[in-house]
Design an enzyme around this catalytic site. Structure first.
Site, short mmCIF file in Angstrom:
data_model
loop_
_atom_site.label_atom_id
_atom_site.label_comp_id
_atom_site.label_asym_id
_atom_site.label_seq_id
_atom_site.Cartn_x
_atom_site.Cartn_y
_atom_site.Cartn_z
CG PHE A 24 52.96 52.51 21.83
CD1 PHE A 24 54.22 52.18 22.32
CD2 PHE A 24 52.02 51.50 21.71
CE1 PHE A 24 54.52 50.87 22.65
CE2 PHE A 24 52.32 50.19 22.03
CZ PHE A 24 53.57 49.88 22.51
N GLY A 26 52.42 58.92 24.36
CA GLY A 26 53.25 59.98 24.95
C GLY A 26 52.77 60.46 26.31
CB THR A 28 55.48 58.24 30.52
OG1 THR A 28 54.58 57.22 30.98
CG2 THR A 28 56.61 58.39 31.52
CD GLU A 94 52.40 52.67 33.13
OE1 GLU A 94 51.20 52.37 32.90
OE2 GLU A 94 53.27 52.67 32.26
CB CYS A 153 44.78 53.06 8.77
SG CYS A 153 44.03 53.96 10.15
CB CYS A 185 42.77 49.63 12.70
SG CYS A 185 42.80 50.48 11.11
ZN ZN Z 1 43.60 52.57 11.92
#
Ligand code: ZN
Length: 199
Positions: A24, A26, A28, A94, A153, A185
């Site tokens: 997630f 970006g 690709t 990939e 966050c 996180c």
């Molecule tokens: Zn975080």
């Protein structure tokens, strides 16, 4: 965003660009952007992906935002030089799903004058370097690290948290199975089965 890609492109030689980061982030999307620019410049472009990535399509590389380009699917890295035909610009998506042979193949393509743009996950779901990306980063001329946004966050995120229950290193999935997390996180293994890592 493009600061690590060559603005004045080398002449008389090839080179390797690596685009890496978490899911997630970006990767690709950035690969597609660079390849589109090459296509607009009427350069001969080939796009390759491993045959195990069938999340979206067998004949295209598709970003999470839905943009796409036609691609060739190969089973092993050694099939790439033949698969690309006469292309001078080679996109590989990939890349973490290929084995270490990909490093030699990319080097040979660059040595023989190709611009090689490789995109892939630089860390697995435990936060470990995801081969062959570390080796590609070492030999590349240009490196771009893409960052996602931590879903917990909101900080810049460079880790991929697996939220599906699996301890296999390769577990194909998207938004249902993985989240982008920041260093703070990220909690490797906490949401997955804690059995020995299998590759
Ligand atoms: Zn975080």
């Amino acid at each position: 965003m493009d600061s690590s890609a060559p603005f004045n492109q080398p002449t008389g030689t090839g080179w390797i660009e690596v685009i890496c980061g978490s899911m997630f982030s970006g990767k690709t999307e950035e690969l597609i952007r660079r390849l589109r620019r090459a296509l607009i410049a009427r350069q001969r472009v080939a796009i390759v992906k491993p045959n195990m990535d069938t999340r979206f399509s067998d004949t295209r590389i598709v970003s999470h935002s839905g943009s796409y380009l036609p691609s060739i699917t190969v089973s092993t890295a050694d099939e790439i030089p033949r698969a690309i035909g006469g292309a001078t610009v080679v996109g590989i998506d990939e890349a973490q799903f290929f084995d270490m042979r990909l490093v030699d193949v990319c080097e040979q393509l660059a040595d023989s004058g190709h611009r090689v743009i490789v995109a892939g996950l630089d860390q697995d779901y435990l936060g470990h370097p995801f081969e062959p990306m570390p080796q590609l980063l070492a030999v590349a001329e240009y490196i771009t690290k893409t960052l996602a946004i931590c879903v917990v966050c909101g900080n810049p995120a460079n880790r991929t948290q697996r939220v599906a229950k699996s301890s296999a290193r390769v577990f194909i999935g998207a938004g249902d199975a993985y989240e982008a997390r920041c260093r703070r996180c990220f909690s490797p293994g906490s949401d997955s089965v804690s059995s020995p890592q299998t590759t």
